[in-house]
Motif scaffolding. Structure first.
Motif, mmCIF file in Angstrom:
data_model
loop_
_atom_site.group_PDB
_atom_site.id
_atom_site.type_symbol
_atom_site.label_atom_id
_atom_site.label_comp_id
_atom_site.label_asym_id
_atom_site.label_seq_id
_atom_site.Cartn_x
_atom_site.Cartn_y
_atom_site.Cartn_z
ATOM 1 N N ILE A 1 84.786 38.479 71.774
ATOM 2 C CA ILE A 1 83.524 38.219 72.470
ATOM 3 C C ILE A 1 82.457 39.196 71.976
ATOM 4 C CG2 ILE A 1 82.324 38.381 74.688
ATOM 5 C CD1 ILE A 1 84.694 37.206 76.051
ATOM 6 N N THR A 2 81.303 38.662 71.640
ATOM 7 C CA THR A 2 80.156 39.467 71.213
ATOM 8 C C THR A 2 78.930 38.982 71.994
ATOM 9 O OG1 THR A 2 79.470 37.952 69.454
ATOM 10 C CG2 THR A 2 81.144 39.615 68.886
ATOM 11 N N PRO A 3 77.848 39.745 71.960
ATOM 12 C CA PRO A 3 76.626 39.278 72.632
ATOM 13 C C PRO A 3 76.151 37.923 72.108
ATOM 14 C CG PRO A 3 76.445 41.614 72.120
ATOM 15 C CD PRO A 3 77.703 41.132 71.454
ATOM 16 N N VAL A 4 76.466 37.633 70.840
ATOM 17 C CA VAL A 4 76.019 36.374 70.230
ATOM 18 C C VAL A 4 76.811 35.175 70.748
ATOM 19 C CG1 VAL A 4 75.761 35.109 68.064
ATOM 20 C CG2 VAL A 4 75.221 37.548 68.153
ATOM 21 N N ASN A 5 78.143 35.324 70.839
ATOM 22 C CA ASN A 5 78.981 34.176 71.210
ATOM 23 C C ASN A 5 79.440 34.204 72.659
ATOM 24 O OD1 ASN A 5 81.093 36.006 71.453
ATOM 25 N ND2 ASN A 5 82.077 35.436 69.528
ATOM 26 N N GLN A 6 78.941 35.137 73.421
ATOM 27 C CA GLN A 6 79.425 35.324 74.790
ATOM 28 C C GLN A 6 79.331 34.057 75.628
ATOM 29 O OE1 GLN A 6 77.632 38.640 76.795
ATOM 30 N NE2 GLN A 6 78.729 38.307 78.700
ATOM 31 N N GLY A 7 78.220 33.331 75.502
ATOM 32 C CA GLY A 7 78.030 32.114 76.290
ATOM 33 C C GLY A 7 79.081 31.065 75.993
ATOM 34 N N ALA A 8 79.346 30.828 74.706
ATOM 35 C CA ALA A 8 80.333 29.820 74.308
ATOM 36 C C ALA A 8 81.735 30.221 74.734
ATOM 37 C CB ALA A 8 80.286 29.619 72.793
ATOM 38 N N GLN A 9 82.056 31.501 74.591
ATOM 39 C CA GLN A 9 83.386 31.979 74.959
ATOM 40 C C GLN A 9 83.607 31.842 76.467
ATOM 41 O OE1 GLN A 9 84.144 31.987 71.724
ATOM 42 N NE2 GLN A 9 85.340 33.867 71.756
ATOM 43 N N GLN A 10 82.604 32.200 77.232
ATOM 44 C CA GLN A 10 82.723 32.116 78.697
ATOM 45 C C GLN A 10 82.806 30.666 79.168
ATOM 46 O OE1 GLN A 10 79.407 34.427 80.180
ATOM 47 N NE2 GLN A 10 80.585 36.344 80.122
ATOM 48 N N THR A 11 82.069 29.788 78.513
ATOM 49 C CA THR A 11 82.145 28.362 78.853
ATOM 50 C C THR A 11 83.555 27.827 78.629
ATOM 51 O OG1 THR A 11 79.813 27.985 78.326
ATOM 52 C CG2 THR A 11 81.264 26.062 78.311
#
Length: 303
Positions: free
Chosen positions: A163-173
């Protein structure tokens, strides 16, 4: 060798492996999210989870000899096909290998703290078999939580380390989607645990356990489970309406392969009184649990 596979309850172990493979290859990879595990790390995760499941089944059989002798004498292995000491040795070896594999996996990800998950699950499975299983509702809830955890642990190990600030949204979804399926697995397995308690009431009573069926009677317990399943079906209908309404294949799959069998079980619980009837309903719920796992692949492949 046949005794060993029966002792670890290989269909349950296979279902655990299938669940993780479906999550990785039918959901995570096609979604394009960032994933942490290489093929050998995924193998370690699957091996650890499968061996923990197998070990939990063995310690359950060791603790359930008296009860199983009454409920299903033809399936008793410990004390007949294999000694208790040998069975316990198998349990210990399976659990130790599982925990070691978990430690190797966690350290390979530079997240050693994640190894505590495997230690905690091993501990919980032992406490469940020796203590919690005899407690009213507690044992049913704990083992059902562990069923749901099989889904979540796969997502956590695949998604959390990258998880990074860039992909955080997709990972959490993606974790949210897996959480929804974990909740569904928890609820269906909880209903099945209660139905099994209705089925095994004689042995459980002789073994000193306090189950829902013993506490309020088999007939009342069956009707409580029926009402519970009504709520579960309501949640599934809500989920289908909000998320799958435009996906006709997934819609029909959920309605006819998952919801319809649950409705059948819900209705039959009002008229079921005999052990054989509860055994049939328990088997149907186990099949629904499997089809629920497969539904993840159906949804992913039909989007």
């Amino acid at each position: 060798m046949l005794t060993f596979f029966k002792l670890i309850r290989w269909p349950n172990v296979l279902m655990t492996i299938l669940t993780q493979l479906v999550i990785v290859y039918a959901i995570l990879i096609p979604s394009g999210v960032d994933m942490a595990l290489s093929w050998w790390q995924l193998s370690l995760l699957i091996i650890s989870t499968a061996l923990l499941t197998a070990g939990g089944n063995v310690i359950n059989d060791i603790q359930d000899v008296v009860i199983d002798t009454i409920n299903k004498p033809e399936k008793v292995l410990v004390g007949k096909s294999i000694s208790e000491n040998s069975a316990f040795t198998i349990y210990a070896v399976l659990t130790v290998i599982a925990v070691i594999a978990g430690f190797i996996l966690a350290n390979s990800l530079d997240k050693p703290i994640m190894a505590t998950v495997f230690v905690f699950v091993a501990f919980l499975l032992y406490i469940y078999a020796t203590t919690l299983k005899s407690m009213l509702l507690v044992g049913n809830i704990v083992i059902s939580l562990l069923v749901g955890l099989v889904i979540m642990i796969t997502g956590i190990f695949e998604l959390y380390p990258v998880i990074t600030p860039v992909n955080q949204g997709a990972q959490q979804t993606m974790l949210k989607i897996l959480f929804d399926f974990a909740v569904g697995a928890f609820l269906i397995n909880l209903a099945r645990e209660w139905v099994k308690d209705c089925e095994d009431i004689n042995g459980d009573h002789a073994g000193g356990r306090n189950t829902l069926a013993i506490a309020i009677g088999r007939i009342r317990a069956a009707r409580v489970v029926s009402v519970f399943l009504f709520g579960v079906i309501g949640l599934l209908v809500w989920y289908v309406y909000n998320y799958l309404y435009q996906n006709q294949i997934a819609l029909f799959y959920f309605v006819f392969i998952i919801i319809a069998p649950l409705m059948y079980v819900m209705l039959r619980l009002w008229s079921s009184e005999k052990t054989a009837q509860f055994h049939l309903l328990s088997t149907i719920l186990k099949v629904v649990l499997l089809t629920g796992i497969c539904s993840m692949a159906v949804i992913a492949l039909t989007i």
